[in-house]
Design a protein around this motif. Structure first.
Motif, PDB file in Angstrom:
ATOM      1  N   GLU A  78      35.237  39.987  39.470  1.00  0.00           N
ATOM      2  CA  GLU A  78      34.650  38.181  39.300  1.00  0.00           C
ATOM      3  C   GLU A  78      35.843  37.800  38.151  1.00  0.00           C
ATOM      4  N   VAL A 106      44.620  33.603  42.202  1.00  0.00           N
ATOM      5  CA  VAL A 106      43.625  32.527  41.617  1.00  0.00           C
ATOM      6  C   VAL A 106      44.490  31.336  40.950  1.00  0.00           C
ATOM      7  N   TRP A 114      36.051  39.026  44.401  1.00  0.00           N
ATOM      8  CA  TRP A 114      36.571  39.728  45.559  1.00  0.00           C
ATOM      9  C   TRP A 114      36.518  41.097  45.480  1.00  0.00           C
ATOM     10  N   ASP A 138      36.583  32.769  41.049  1.00  0.00           N
ATOM     11  CA  ASP A 138      36.695  33.713  42.263  1.00  0.00           C
ATOM     12  C   ASP A 138      35.966  35.194  42.067  1.00  0.00           C
TER      13      ASP A 138
END
Length: 158
Positions: free
Chosen positions: A39, A60, A50, A48
């Motif tokens: 994170e 990002v 993932w 963001d």
């Protein structure tokens, strides 16, 4: 309890009902193997998150306009042996190599790379600072849990 307090309590219980199952699934694939989860927050705001499924750069856009590339790679055996030799320890937490890159440039320039724990917070200050833009405080929150699956439970019971 007031009517507003009751409504707030019901809303919080409903949110917990939906969020809790998601948090249990995070970080484990369908085979029950751990997956590195990341994170990213900038200046205290989550931008963001993932799962790291490959060693390619994850892009990002930061609040200062910079497009940041983040690459997370497993540590090689040699890195562990180097640390064990230097520290004279017998064990330590699993590591990943974290590389940050400014992706705005035509030929991306490596900003920095560090080693961090698979379950850690990594902070970077003044990311993307140059003559035309201010820097940003970036935090990476890394999570790689121990996963429990039906398969692992059956294996443990034998």
């Amino acid at each position: 309890m007031t009517q507003i307090q009751k409504k707030w309590q019901v809303l919080m219980m409903a949110a917990a009902f939906f969020v809790t199952p998601l948090s249990f699934a995070m970080g484990c694939n369908d085979a029950g193997e751990p997956v590195q989860f990341v994170e990213l927050s900038a200046n205290g705001k989550v931008l963001d998150s993932w799962d790291v499924l490959n060693t390619e750069y994850h892009r990002v856009k930061l609040p200062n306009g910079m497009e940041l590339g983040i690459k997370i790679e497993p540590a090689e055996k040699e890195k562990y042996l180097e640390i064990l030799k230097q520290t004279k320890r017998t064990a330590f937490s699993e590591l990943v190599k974290i590389t940050l890159q400014d992706m705005n440039q035509s030929a991306p320039k490596k900003d920095s790379f560090t080693w961090g724990g698979t379950n850690s917070r990594q902070g970077y200050g003044n990311v993307g600072k140059n003559d035309s833009r201010p820097g940003v405080q970036v935090d990476l929150w890394l999570l790689k849990p121990h996963c429990v699956s039906e398969k692992s439970l059956m294996k443990d019971s034998k």
